[in-house]
Design a protein around this motif. Structure first.
Motif, mmCIF file in Angstrom:
data_model
loop_
_atom_site.group_PDB
_atom_site.id
_atom_site.type_symbol
_atom_site.label_atom_id
_atom_site.label_comp_id
_atom_site.label_asym_id
_atom_site.label_seq_id
_atom_site.Cartn_x
_atom_site.Cartn_y
_atom_site.Cartn_z
ATOM 1 N N ASP A 26 0.801 -1.227 0.000
ATOM 2 C CA ASP A 26 0.000 0.000 0.000
ATOM 3 C C ASP A 26 0.832 1.274 0.000
ATOM 4 O OD1 ASP A 26 -2.401 -1.409 0.081
ATOM 5 O OD2 ASP A 26 -2.508 -1.389 2.266
ATOM 6 N N TYR A 27 2.150 1.172 0.047
ATOM 7 C CA TYR A 27 2.940 2.394 0.183
ATOM 8 C C TYR A 27 4.248 2.315 -0.587
ATOM 9 C CZ TYR A 27 5.813 -0.055 3.669
ATOM 10 O OH TYR A 27 6.645 -0.934 4.323
ATOM 11 N N THR A 28 4.818 3.504 -0.771
ATOM 12 C CA THR A 28 6.175 3.617 -1.299
ATOM 13 C C THR A 28 7.006 4.324 -0.239
ATOM 14 O OG1 THR A 28 5.738 5.738 -2.365
ATOM 15 C CG2 THR A 28 5.451 3.776 -3.716
ATOM 16 N N GLU A 35 15.563 11.680 5.776
ATOM 17 C CA GLU A 35 14.376 11.063 6.365
ATOM 18 C C GLU A 35 13.694 10.218 5.294
ATOM 19 O OE1 GLU A 35 12.294 13.207 9.931
ATOM 20 O OE2 GLU A 35 12.127 14.433 8.128
ATOM 21 N N VAL A 36 12.983 9.222 5.736
ATOM 22 C CA VAL A 36 12.242 8.369 4.818
ATOM 23 C C VAL A 36 10.815 8.899 4.730
ATOM 24 C CG1 VAL A 36 11.396 6.034 4.373
ATOM 25 C CG2 VAL A 36 13.659 6.371 5.375
ATOM 26 N N LEU A 37 10.409 9.232 3.507
ATOM 27 C CA LEU A 37 9.037 9.665 3.255
ATOM 28 C C LEU A 37 8.240 8.442 2.840
ATOM 29 C CD1 LEU A 37 6.824 11.824 2.846
ATOM 30 C CD2 LEU A 37 7.617 12.003 0.472
ATOM 31 N N ILE A 38 7.186 8.165 3.583
ATOM 32 C CA ILE A 38 6.296 7.056 3.272
ATOM 33 C C ILE A 38 4.987 7.658 2.768
ATOM 34 C CG2 ILE A 38 4.982 5.118 4.224
ATOM 35 C CD1 ILE A 38 7.264 4.762 6.241
ATOM 36 N N TYR A 99 3.896 10.083 5.759
ATOM 37 C CA TYR A 99 4.611 10.048 7.033
ATOM 38 C C TYR A 99 6.089 10.241 6.754
ATOM 39 C CZ TYR A 99 0.430 7.680 8.816
ATOM 40 O OH TYR A 99 -0.851 7.347 9.159
ATOM 41 N N LYS A 100 6.782 10.862 7.695
ATOM 42 C CA LYS A 100 8.240 10.936 7.648
ATOM 43 C C LYS A 100 8.765 10.179 8.856
ATOM 44 C CE LYS A 100 9.085 15.121 5.056
ATOM 45 N NZ LYS A 100 9.680 16.446 5.069
#
Length: 168
Positions: A26-28, A35-38, A99-100
């Protein structure tokens, strides 16, 4: 019946799982400024809308390839796959949350994400959890002085509500 006053003080943020979540499909996840951006997508809506971006034969082929990719590859990314098939799909319109996080594992190993209740970063404990904790503490307080025979009688009665079964 004895009455007691209790005070509860939260010493750290508390997060309660809602019982819901997002699958790893459902996400990338991408790295932006350390930071990881979801980005979480409404995959069901996107799949239902494939007919807007592909002809019918392509849709069936794409669905077969997505099913095969999901069953064969744990890091299969539906969004990246669809983007490779048609760069003009307006994928941003299917984003439902962002989300981060500093957790870089999401870049290398996709896993399901659980949703937690968060009241603007304030500690939150559902009333049922508080009642459960208090009941457990009170039951322990009461039972710790019971004899083995009295506890066995309670267990054999089939009820953990001794007042209703008149256990003495």
């Amino acid at each position: 019946m004895e009455t007691k006053n209790l005070t509860i003080e939260t010493l750290s943020p508390i997060f309660i799982w809602k019982g819901e979540g997002y699958s790893k499909f459902d996400y990338t996840a991408k790295l932006i400024d350390r930071e990881v951006l979801i980005e979480i997508y409404d995959i069901d809506k996107l799949i239902n809308d494939l007919g807007k971006y592909f002809d019918e034969n392509e849709v069936f082929k794409i669905l077969d390839e997505i099913e095969e990719g999901i069953s064969n590859n744990e890091i299969f990314d539906i969004i990246v796959y669809l983007k490779s098939k048609n760069a003009n799909i307006p994928l941003k319109k299917y984003i439902i949350r962002k989300y981060k996080t500093g957790i870089k594992d999401f870049l290398h190993e996709k896993r399901d994400i659980k949703q937690f209740i968060n009241q603007n970063s304030m500690p939150y404990i559902p009333g049922s959890s508080i009642k459960g904790a208090i009941n457990t503490a009170l039951i322990y307080y009461e039972l710790k002085n019971w004899s083995k025979e009295k506890i066995e009688k309670l267990i054999n009665s089939g009820s953990l509500q001794p007042n209703r079964n008149n256990i003495k």
